[in-house]
Design a protein around this motif. Structure first.
Motif, PDB file in Angstrom:
ATOM      1  N   TYR A  64       0.820  -1.215   0.000  1.00 19.66           N
ATOM      2  CA  TYR A  64       0.000   0.000   0.000  1.00 19.66           C
ATOM      3  C   TYR A  64       0.853   1.263   0.000  1.00 19.66           C
ATOM      4  O   TYR A  64       0.459   2.287   0.531  1.00 19.66           O
ATOM      5  CB  TYR A  64      -0.940  -0.021   1.205  1.00 19.66           C
ATOM      6  N   ASP A  66       1.607   3.518  -2.313  1.00 20.02           N
ATOM      7  CA  ASP A  66       0.993   4.714  -2.902  1.00 20.02           C
ATOM      8  C   ASP A  66      -0.046   5.328  -1.970  1.00 20.02           C
ATOM      9  O   ASP A  66      -0.092   6.545  -1.780  1.00 20.02           O
ATOM     10  CB  ASP A  66       0.361   4.391  -4.259  1.00 20.02           C
ATOM     11  N   THR A  67      -0.894   4.486  -1.404  1.00 20.96           N
ATOM     12  CA  THR A  67      -1.927   4.970  -0.486  1.00 20.96           C
ATOM     13  C   THR A  67      -1.312   5.615   0.733  1.00 20.96           C
ATOM     14  O   THR A  67      -1.751   6.697   1.158  1.00 20.96           O
ATOM     15  CB  THR A  67      -2.850   3.809  -0.066  1.00 20.96           C
ATOM     16  N   LEU A  68      -0.306   4.986   1.313  1.00 24.30           N
ATOM     17  CA  LEU A  68       0.341   5.547   2.500  1.00 24.30           C
ATOM     18  C   LEU A  68       1.033   6.860   2.180  1.00 24.30           C
ATOM     19  O   LEU A  68       1.033   7.790   3.000  1.00 24.30           O
ATOM     20  CB  LEU A  68       1.329   4.533   3.083  1.00 24.30           C
ATOM     21  N   LYS A  70       0.082   9.053  -0.065  1.00 17.59           N
ATOM     22  CA  LYS A  70      -0.968  10.065  -0.170  1.00 17.59           C
ATOM     23  C   LYS A  70      -1.473  10.483   1.215  1.00 17.59           C
ATOM     24  O   LYS A  70      -1.733  11.651   1.469  1.00 17.59           O
ATOM     25  CB  LYS A  70      -2.134   9.563  -1.016  1.00 17.59           C
ATOM     26  N   LEU A  71      -1.617   9.524   2.107  1.00 17.19           N
ATOM     27  CA  LEU A  71      -2.081   9.826   3.463  1.00 17.19           C
ATOM     28  C   LEU A  71      -1.060  10.634   4.249  1.00 17.19           C
ATOM     29  O   LEU A  71      -1.423  11.403   5.139  1.00 17.19           O
ATOM     30  CB  LEU A  71      -2.396   8.526   4.227  1.00 17.19           C
TER      31      LEU A  71
END
Length: 73
Positions: A64, A66-68, A70-71
Motif C-alpha cells: 500500500y 501509494d496509499t500511505l 498520499k495519506l
C-alpha cells in the motif's frame, strides 16, 4: 535452486538470489534460523513476535505504498 557455500571473511555463507528474497519478503538484517531435519538444512525466518509483526508491517507498507504516501501528505 542451487547455491554454493562460499568463504566470507573468516566465515562461510551462501548467496540468496534477489528474486527469492523478494518473493519471501526478506531484507538485509532479517534473522534466519538454521534447522537440520533428517540430514537436510532448512533455513527459516526467525519468527518471534516482533519479527513477525515487522514482516507483516513491511509487506503492508510495500503493498500500500501509494496509499500511505498520499495519506502522509
Amino acid at each position: 535452486m542451487n547455491t554454493t557455500v562460499r568463504k566470507i571473511g573468516n566465515s562461510h555463507g551462501i548467496i540468496i538470489p534477489k528474486d527469492l528474497l523478494d518473493k519471501l519478503h526478506l531484507r538485509e538484517g532479517d534473522e534466519l534460523e538454521l534447522v537440520e531435519v533428517d540430514g537436510r538444512l532448512q533455513i527459516v525466518p526467525s519468527e518471534d513476535d516482533f519479527s513477525r509483526q515487522m514482516r507483516a508491517a513491511r509487506i503492508g507498507m510495500e503493498q500500500y505504498h501509494d496509499t500511505l504516501a498520499k495519506l502522509a501528505k
